[in-house]
Design a protein around this motif. Structure first.
Motif, mmCIF file in Angstrom:
data_model
loop_
_atom_site.group_PDB
_atom_site.id
_atom_site.type_symbol
_atom_site.label_atom_id
_atom_site.label_comp_id
_atom_site.label_asym_id
_atom_site.label_seq_id
_atom_site.Cartn_x
_atom_site.Cartn_y
_atom_site.Cartn_z
ATOM 1 N N ASP A 64 32.724 49.536 25.962
ATOM 2 C CA ASP A 64 33.570 49.246 27.132
ATOM 3 C C ASP A 64 34.209 47.855 27.075
ATOM 4 O O ASP A 64 34.932 47.473 28.000
ATOM 5 N N PHE A 65 33.937 47.102 26.022
ATOM 6 C CA PHE A 65 34.325 45.694 25.990
ATOM 7 C C PHE A 65 35.815 45.474 26.271
ATOM 8 O O PHE A 65 36.184 44.645 27.110
ATOM 9 N N GLU A 66 36.687 46.199 25.584
ATOM 10 C CA GLU A 66 38.126 45.983 25.763
ATOM 11 C C GLU A 66 38.560 46.297 27.195
ATOM 12 O O GLU A 66 39.358 45.569 27.799
ATOM 13 N N ALA A 67 38.040 47.385 27.749
ATOM 14 C CA ALA A 67 38.380 47.738 29.131
ATOM 15 C C ALA A 67 37.842 46.695 30.107
ATOM 16 O O ALA A 67 38.497 46.358 31.106
ATOM 17 N N ILE A 68 36.651 46.179 29.821
ATOM 18 C CA ILE A 68 36.069 45.135 30.669
ATOM 19 C C ILE A 68 36.968 43.904 30.678
ATOM 20 O O ILE A 68 37.228 43.297 31.736
ATOM 21 N N MET A 69 37.489 43.513 29.508
ATOM 22 C CA MET A 69 38.356 42.342 29.435
ATOM 23 C C MET A 69 39.669 42.584 30.187
ATOM 24 O O MET A 69 40.211 41.675 30.823
ATOM 25 N N GLN A 70 40.191 43.800 30.121
ATOM 26 C CA GLN A 70 41.380 44.133 30.912
ATOM 27 C C GLN A 70 41.093 43.982 32.402
ATOM 28 O O GLN A 70 41.917 43.457 33.160
ATOM 29 N N ASN A 71 39.916 44.432 32.815
ATOM 30 C CA ASN A 71 39.564 44.359 34.226
ATOM 31 C C ASN A 71 39.319 42.918 34.682
ATOM 32 O O ASN A 71 39.571 42.574 35.847
ATOM 33 N N PHE A 72 38.834 42.075 33.780
ATOM 34 C CA PHE A 72 38.745 40.645 34.074
ATOM 35 C C PHE A 72 40.125 40.115 34.477
ATOM 36 O O PHE A 72 40.283 39.409 35.469
ATOM 37 N N GLY A 78 44.526 38.914 40.977
ATOM 38 C CA GLY A 78 44.554 39.341 42.373
ATOM 39 C C GLY A 78 44.418 40.825 42.591
ATOM 40 O O GLY A 78 44.591 41.305 43.723
ATOM 41 N N GLY A 79 44.120 41.583 41.557
ATOM 42 C CA GLY A 79 43.944 43.024 41.715
ATOM 43 C C GLY A 79 42.641 43.360 42.428
ATOM 44 O O GLY A 79 41.787 42.494 42.641
ATOM 45 N N ASN A 80 42.466 44.617 42.779
ATOM 46 C CA ASN A 80 41.236 45.044 43.431
ATOM 47 C C ASN A 80 40.601 46.200 42.675
ATOM 48 O O ASN A 80 41.076 46.585 41.602
ATOM 49 N N ALA A 81 39.551 46.764 43.240
ATOM 50 C CA ALA A 81 38.796 47.809 42.551
ATOM 51 C C ALA A 81 39.652 49.024 42.215
ATOM 52 O O ALA A 81 39.453 49.674 41.182
ATOM 53 N N ASP A 82 40.625 49.335 43.056
ATOM 54 C CA ASP A 82 41.487 50.488 42.808
ATOM 55 C C ASP A 82 42.367 50.298 41.571
ATOM 56 O O ASP A 82 42.843 51.277 40.993
ATOM 57 N N LEU A 84 41.409 48.812 38.726
ATOM 58 C CA LEU A 84 40.643 48.698 37.494
ATOM 59 C C LEU A 84 40.879 49.881 36.560
ATOM 60 O O LEU A 84 40.995 51.023 37.004
ATOM 61 N N VAL A 85 40.925 49.596 35.258
ATOM 62 C CA VAL A 85 41.064 50.671 34.271
ATOM 63 C C VAL A 85 39.694 51.319 34.070
ATOM 64 O O VAL A 85 38.656 50.658 34.194
ATOM 65 N N PRO A 86 39.642 52.606 33.770
ATOM 66 C CA PRO A 86 38.357 53.292 33.594
ATOM 67 C C PRO A 86 37.576 52.732 32.412
ATOM 68 O O PRO A 86 38.154 52.272 31.423
ATOM 69 N N LEU A 87 36.263 52.782 32.506
ATOM 70 C CA LEU A 87 35.400 52.395 31.393
ATOM 71 C C LEU A 87 35.101 53.635 30.553
ATOM 72 O O LEU A 87 34.665 54.659 31.100
ATOM 73 N N PRO A 88 35.306 53.587 29.236
ATOM 74 C CA PRO A 88 35.113 54.762 28.383
ATOM 75 C C PRO A 88 33.737 55.409 28.525
ATOM 76 O O PRO A 88 33.629 56.640 28.583
ATOM 77 N N THR A 89 32.668 54.596 28.601
ATOM 78 C CA THR A 89 31.332 55.207 28.666
ATOM 79 C C THR A 89 31.062 55.859 30.024
ATOM 80 O O THR A 89 30.243 56.773 30.114
#
Length: 320
Positions: A64-72, A78-82, A84-89
């Motif tokens: 999930d590392f790459e997706a986690i960095m995107q979500n960072f 200023g984004g919110n939970a909605d 966030l990109v999905p985590l592969p796992t």
């Protein structure tokens, strides 16, 4: 006997698109012609000691590392939970749950990001989340417990890796105090108390006396902590992978069976479940047992305890 049933969560150290097929093989393991496993490890982000991206093994931070960095970056802008990109796992975990009934489980390092992503797929379905052994912060646990309370998840509390010199006298039955690990565990249980289900996860400690163990299992700390929280029905699980490690990998089955025989009292077993690494992974494979060894472990435990097995298939639950 108060708690004869054993719940087994098994799977790789970290899930990816290669070893997910091994999880499906584990799901087929049976005891007395009934499913033997209760849940699957579906970890997507690793708590590595060293952030070394130049080393393919030591630097592997999870699928999930790459997706986690995107979500960072999304949160940082200023984004919110909605957003966030999905985590592969998490997507893999959803597939595993729907097709096998095994309850997914994952270590959590970044609650705000990881839990928000898990919620999108498991808002109405079970999930086990636990802290890293190097993260003993109560507020992280409280955040996990808040999500668990809302969605019916389970919170696991791993003991810290380090224990002071008190362990030498704490082994005695006459010891009246609490070790540092017990003190922290007690605090984390209180932080997590809003969740419906809380489990202590014994994964051993990094002590000078550990010998060939990766982390020496300190079973008495789990025994005493479980007793102190008997009114909260706190369960206890054993993590043999991080306790025995690669040097004692060949003894994992035998030592896990011994642990499942341990008792808190004459009519209650100490450990209610197992969280174990099985198959292959991009890191820590040398402390994994094989799928065949998992079958052997299941058969040996079934000789004296009942295996809870996976829940009914999700479609069966919906039609019940």
């Amino acid at each position: 006997m108060k708690n004869p049933e054993v719940k087994i969560y098994a799977g790789p150290d970290s899930l990816d698109d290669f070893n997910i097929e091994e999880v499906y093989k584990m799901a087929e393991i049976k005891s007395d012609d009934k499913p033997a496993l209760y849940g699957a490890r579906t970890v997507g982000l690793k708590s590595r000691t060293n952030f070394d991206m130049d080393n393919s093994d030591a630097g592997f931070m999870g699928y999930d590392f790459e997706a986690i960095m995107q979500n960072f970056n999304i949160f940082g802008k200023g984004g919110n939970a909605d957003d966030l990109v999905p985590l592969p796992t998490v997507e893999m975990a959803e597939k595993i749950y729907k097709e096998t009934g095994l309850i997914p489980s994952s270590e959590i390092m970044l609650p705000a990001i990881q839990l928000a992503c898990i919620k999108k797929s498991f808002a109405n379905d079970p999930f086990l989340v636990w802290n890293s052994a190097v993260d003993q912060l109560g507020w992280h646990i409280r955040q996990m417990a808040g999500f668990a309370e809302e969605h019916g998840w389970i919170v696991g509390l791993k003991n810290g890796k380090w224990l002071g010199e008190e362990y030498k006298k704490a082994e005695s039955k006459d010891f009246k105090g609490k070790t540092s690990i017990e003190t922290v565990w007690d605090g984390l249980v209180n932080y997590a108390s809003i969740a419906d289900e809380v489990i202590l996860i014994q994964r051993g400690c990094d002590l000078p006396a550990k010998g060939e163990y990766r982390n020496l299992p300190i079973h008495y700390t789990a025994t005493r902590t479980k007793r102190r929280h008997a009114d909260k029905n706190v369960a206890a699980y054993f993590d043999p992978s991080h306790s025995l490690g690669p040097k004692m990998r060949d003894q994992i089955v035998e030592e896990t069976v011994k642990a499942m025989r341990m008792k808190v009292s004459e009519d209650e077993y100490l450990y209610d479940g197992i969280l174990i690494e099985v198959g292959t992974a991009k890191c820590d494979t040398h402390q994994h047992i094989t799928v065949n060894e998992l079958q052997e472990l299941v058969e040996k435990i079934a000789e004296f305890r009942t295996l809870s097995g996976r829940r009914k298939h999700i479609k069966e639950e919906q039609n019940a």
